[in-house]
Design an enzyme around this catalytic site. Structure first.
Site, PDB file in Angstrom:
ATOM      1  N   LYS A 111       0.892  -1.164   0.000  1.00 19.58           N
ATOM      2  CA  LYS A 111       0.000   0.000   0.000  1.00 19.58           C
ATOM      3  C   LYS A 111       0.927   1.211   0.000  1.00 19.58           C
ATOM      4  O   LYS A 111       1.425   1.580   1.059  1.00 19.58           O
ATOM      5  CB  LYS A 111      -0.891  -0.026   1.240  1.00 19.58           C
ATOM      6  CG  LYS A 111      -1.635  -1.355   1.471  1.00 19.58           C
ATOM      7  CD  LYS A 111      -2.943  -1.435   0.738  1.00 19.58           C
ATOM      8  CE  LYS A 111      -3.709  -2.705   1.078  1.00 19.58           C
ATOM      9  NZ  LYS A 111      -4.967  -2.847   0.380  1.00 19.58           N
ATOM     10  N   ASP A 141      -1.737  -1.483  -4.328  1.00 19.93           N
ATOM     11  CA  ASP A 141      -3.183  -1.349  -4.246  1.00 19.93           C
ATOM     12  C   ASP A 141      -3.506   0.097  -3.878  1.00 19.93           C
ATOM     13  O   ASP A 141      -3.121   0.568  -2.815  1.00 19.93           O
ATOM     14  CB  ASP A 141      -3.715  -2.309  -3.170  1.00 19.93           C
ATOM     15  CG  ASP A 141      -5.228  -2.388  -3.147  1.00 19.93           C
ATOM     16  OD1 ASP A 141      -5.878  -1.576  -3.849  1.00 19.93           O
ATOM     17  OD2 ASP A 141      -5.766  -3.255  -2.431  1.00 19.93           O
ATOM     18  N   GLU A 196      -3.662  -2.149  -8.586  1.00 23.35           N
ATOM     19  CA  GLU A 196      -5.027  -2.503  -8.197  1.00 23.35           C
ATOM     20  C   GLU A 196      -5.822  -1.266  -7.786  1.00 23.35           C
ATOM     21  O   GLU A 196      -5.359  -0.462  -6.974  1.00 23.35           O
ATOM     22  CB  GLU A 196      -4.961  -3.509  -7.037  1.00 23.35           C
ATOM     23  CG  GLU A 196      -6.314  -3.995  -6.565  1.00 23.35           C
ATOM     24  CD  GLU A 196      -6.204  -5.059  -5.479  1.00 23.35           C
ATOM     25  OE1 GLU A 196      -5.105  -5.595  -5.262  1.00 23.35           O
ATOM     26  OE2 GLU A 196      -7.234  -5.342  -4.843  1.00 23.35           O
ATOM     27  N   ASP A 228     -10.907  -4.066  -8.109  1.00 17.12           N
ATOM     28  CA  ASP A 228     -11.301  -4.730  -6.863  1.00 17.12           C
ATOM     29  C   ASP A 228     -12.650  -4.142  -6.428  1.00 17.12           C
ATOM     30  O   ASP A 228     -13.711  -4.651  -6.802  1.00 17.12           O
ATOM     31  CB  ASP A 228     -10.202  -4.511  -5.816  1.00 17.12           C
ATOM     32  CG  ASP A 228     -10.529  -5.109  -4.458  1.00 17.12           C
ATOM     33  OD1 ASP A 228     -11.597  -5.708  -4.309  1.00 17.12           O
ATOM     34  OD2 ASP A 228      -9.719  -4.974  -3.521  1.00 17.12           O
ATOM     35  N   LYS A 254     -13.464 -11.211  -5.176  1.00 12.97           N
ATOM     36  CA  LYS A 254     -13.679 -11.506  -3.757  1.00 12.97           C
ATOM     37  C   LYS A 254     -15.083 -12.059  -3.608  1.00 12.97           C
ATOM     38  O   LYS A 254     -16.054 -11.383  -3.972  1.00 12.97           O
ATOM     39  CB  LYS A 254     -13.542 -10.232  -2.915  1.00 12.97           C
ATOM     40  CG  LYS A 254     -12.112  -9.796  -2.694  1.00 12.97           C
ATOM     41  CD  LYS A 254     -12.056  -8.538  -1.849  1.00 12.97           C
ATOM     42  CE  LYS A 254     -10.599  -8.101  -1.690  1.00 12.97           C
ATOM     43  NZ  LYS A 254     -10.503  -6.703  -1.223  1.00 12.97           N
TER      44      LYS A 254
HETATM   45 MG    MG Z   1      -7.765  -4.170  -2.971  1.00  9.30          MG
END
Ligand code: MG
Length: 367
Positions: free
Chosen positions: A161, A186, A211, A236, A260
């Site tokens: 991150k 991400d 991402e 995502d 997910k």
């Molecule tokens: Mg993510």
């Protein structure tokens, strides 16, 4: 499926270390474990992964609890369920609440696989006996210690991150600390149109992917960035359903997708998205949340599908918990996690003693 009741266990567990993203920090994880029980006393487990506050998605533990108790469980009571994939049709009359719906469906999948005496992985068409896995390092953690540590443990992919405005410096630092691990970052939706050119300039870094740089639901900016760079853009938070995935693919907003189960409302929808991506040439991988071993077990089954070519967010139990709620805990062997093919259902036993220790409240709904 001869369901007789569903029991909800609202839990609270401390994380090994606080987990920070651009969206917020989590130190203590609250969530809901769902136990579906049949007339033979068999039990299947699912997990509600909404957070305590709506910092990541609009759902929270409180809204999940209310929706299960007052809406979805009464809807299940009045319905006949032969297969877990019957559930989405029953609950689709109520909008949203994907994580809540996914938790209930997850418990049914585990129970159904147990009733069939089959592992969940084989039931859904999985083919892998072991899956390579990746790890996520949060903003609040020390990259200098953790990158070499995780690489040594065998993780195949590291997701960082990065600090906004310091992307290149942060990624180059991670590259210096590692030798052979795939790196991605991400954005968790922290970027805007003004960041487009800066993000596109990172193309030479050889990232596995970027991402979700832009906000959930923004297919336009993701498409603009994907047009400007070869590095795959991965969606995502933007993908909450099959229809979202369809739009993203039609618009060219991504080259890869993080699926997910919880975010799309359950395994039935996740499998549909997986098939759509396969037919469209979009690569897929299994994303994870800050979740217990119950969700992790579901993810391992999902990641055993032949389409899952990129290591997912399925790390070892010890990455997040001092003690997980499953037996055995998820462990890495040579950078891989074994898929429990020989065990019916999700393939891990739920540690009821641990569950009762972390449970704050229960609710049983007779069906
Ligand atoms: Mg993510």
């Amino acid at each position: 499926m001869n369901l007789t009741s569903v029991k909800l266990h609202r839990y609270k567990m401390d994380l090994v270390t606080p987990f920070t993203t651009h969206a917020g920090t989590v130190e203590q994880r609250e969530g809901i474990l769902v136990e579906a029980i049949d007339s033979n006393g068999g039990a299947g487990w699912g997990e509600g992964v909404a957070f305590s506050t709506p910092f990541y998605t609009p759902e929270t533990v409180d809204t999940s609890w209310i929706m299960m108790k007052d809406h979805f469980l009464p809807m299940i009571k009045g319905s006949v369920i032969h297969h877990p994939s019957d559930l989405p049709k029953i609950v689709e009359k109520e909008q949203g609440h994907q994580m809540t719906k996914a938790a209930l469906e997850g418990a049914l999948w585990d129970l159904y696989a147990k009733q069939q005496n089959q592992s969940l992985a084989s039931l859904i068409g999985g083919v892998k006996s072991a899956i390579p896995v990746g790890v996520v390092v949060s903003l609040s953690e020390n990259l200098h210690d953790l990158v070499p540590f995780y690489e040594k443990q065998g993780y195949k992919r590291i997701k960082v991150k990065v600090r906004k405005g310091y992307e290149r410096a942060d990624i180059e630092a991670v590259k210096r600390l590692s030798s052979d691990i795939s790196i991605m970052f991400d954005g968790n939706g922290a970027y805007d149109e003004e960041d487009l050119e800066n993000l596109a300039s990172l193309d030479d870094l050889g990232l596995l992917m970027i991402e979700q740089p832009f906000k959930a639901g923004d297919f336009y900016l993701h498409r603009e960035l994907q047009r400007r760079m070869d590095t795959p853009i991965c969606l995502d938070e933007s993908i909450g359903s099959y229809h979202d995935a369809y739009q993203a693919i039609q618009l060219g907003s991504c080259k890869t997708m993080n699926i997910k189960i919880s975010r799309v409302g359950g395994l039935t929808e996740a499998l549909r998205i997986n098939d759509l991506c396969e037919a469209s040439g979009v690569s897929v991988w299994c994303g994870g949340m800050l979740e217990t071993g119950i969700s992790r077990a579901h993810n391992i089954a999902f990641a055993s599908l032949p389409t899952m070519t990129i290591p997912g967010d399925i790390s070892a139990s010890k990455r997040y918990w001092h003690e997980d709620v499953i037996i055995p805990e998820v462990e890495l062997q040579g950078g891989q996690v074994e898929v429990p093919w020989h065990i019916a259902g999700i393939g891990f036993e739920v540690n009821r003693e641990r569950v009762s220790r972390v449970t704050q409240e229960t609710f049983t709904y007779p069906l």
